[in-house]
Motif scaffolding. Sequence first.
Motif, mmCIF file in Angstrom:
data_model
loop_
_atom_site.group_PDB
_atom_site.id
_atom_site.type_symbol
_atom_site.label_atom_id
_atom_site.label_comp_id
_atom_site.label_asym_id
_atom_site.label_seq_id
_atom_site.Cartn_x
_atom_site.Cartn_y
_atom_site.Cartn_z
ATOM 1 N N GLU A 117 0.627 -1.696 -0.471
ATOM 2 C CA GLU A 117 0.362 0.193 0.185
ATOM 3 C C GLU A 117 0.655 1.605 -0.138
ATOM 4 N N GLU A 119 0.894 5.678 -0.862
ATOM 5 C CA GLU A 119 0.788 6.893 -1.053
ATOM 6 C C GLU A 119 1.735 7.182 -2.933
ATOM 7 N N LEU A 149 6.017 2.535 -11.770
ATOM 8 C CA LEU A 149 4.953 2.031 -11.372
ATOM 9 C C LEU A 149 3.900 0.981 -12.463
ATOM 10 N N SER A 153 4.319 -3.844 -12.383
ATOM 11 C CA SER A 153 3.024 -4.886 -12.583
ATOM 12 C C SER A 153 4.301 -6.163 -12.975
ATOM 13 N N CYS A 158 -2.007 -4.156 -9.361
ATOM 14 C CA CYS A 158 -3.138 -2.947 -8.719
ATOM 15 C C CYS A 158 -4.432 -3.797 -8.277
ATOM 16 N N SER A 161 -6.961 2.066 -5.740
ATOM 17 C CA SER A 161 -6.685 3.312 -5.701
ATOM 18 C C SER A 161 -7.580 4.373 -4.975
ATOM 19 N N THR A 162 -7.476 5.497 -5.071
ATOM 20 C CA THR A 162 -7.699 6.637 -4.562
ATOM 21 C C THR A 162 -8.417 7.376 -6.246
ATOM 22 N N LEU A 163 -8.172 6.490 -7.220
ATOM 23 C CA LEU A 163 -8.458 7.794 -8.074
ATOM 24 C C LEU A 163 -10.007 8.291 -8.544
ATOM 25 N N PHE A 197 -1.890 10.724 -5.083
ATOM 26 C CA PHE A 197 -2.726 9.832 -4.728
ATOM 27 C C PHE A 197 -2.211 8.305 -4.264
ATOM 28 N N VAL A 199 -2.549 4.013 -3.691
ATOM 29 C CA VAL A 199 -2.715 2.760 -5.003
ATOM 30 C C VAL A 199 -2.583 1.781 -3.948
ATOM 31 N N SER A 200 -3.176 0.353 -3.750
ATOM 32 C CA SER A 200 -2.803 -0.633 -3.612
ATOM 33 C C SER A 200 -2.457 -1.792 -4.020
#
Length: 253
Positions: A117, A119, A149, A153, A158, A161-163, A197, A199-200
Amino acid sequence: LWSEKMSNVYRMPTRLFDCFINPARSPPMAGKAPNATTDCRKHPGHCYETQYESYRICLGPERTTIHGRKYETLLDSLRGRRPLSTHVKIDSEGTEWAVLEQLLESPEDQDKIRTLEMEVHFSYVPEGDSESFKQMTEQARLEQRVLVLERLSERFVCTGSTLEVYREEVNNPRICPQGGCGEPVLHLKKGMSLDQFAVSFVHRSLLKRKVLPATTPAPVATPQEEEDPWSIEAIEARLSRQRPCRAKTHSQS
């Protein structure tokens, strides 16, 4: 706090690292929050039912001291840990990029992380970054961080996220009265900021269903998606392209 949830809901011991926050503002960092308490419902404020440890140490790409603040690496904390044994949360105000680049060079250490997790802060240039990175152009920094990022992957998927939350606040006059927020360094065509943002991620080996490899070619956007990627038509177009998952066997020791 994330660490309290891991302690009280999942019964996991946690380690907290922060060299910036004033301990007077953070009972956990000051070591004053109830620790390994039987039932935190009896204690107002911060409380841990499973043991926690706090360290006045920040996360960086190397062991060093800057302006009196001590830095250590993520690899230091992962040393000696078993595969898929560790849940990691990073909110280090910009040093996450150098930390992640170092992690990406060690598949063995990546495989110790069960969930990640964090930010991300695309425009931040923190004190813990190298001098060569601080001298890079903004364009070069952004491209390098996007690549980080993308490389994640290879071993992680992923999960959220808070997007979407931020999308709902685009052009919100309460957030930016009279357009006072200015143009973010990284944003979509209609102004949605991607500068910062949460992201997890979860390690790919834990998934019971097949996940398309990171090298799968991206589908071509429809005209509706180009015009408004969040319209009902655009969302339906994306859903129609999704491939069904096929179950596969999975074992975990």
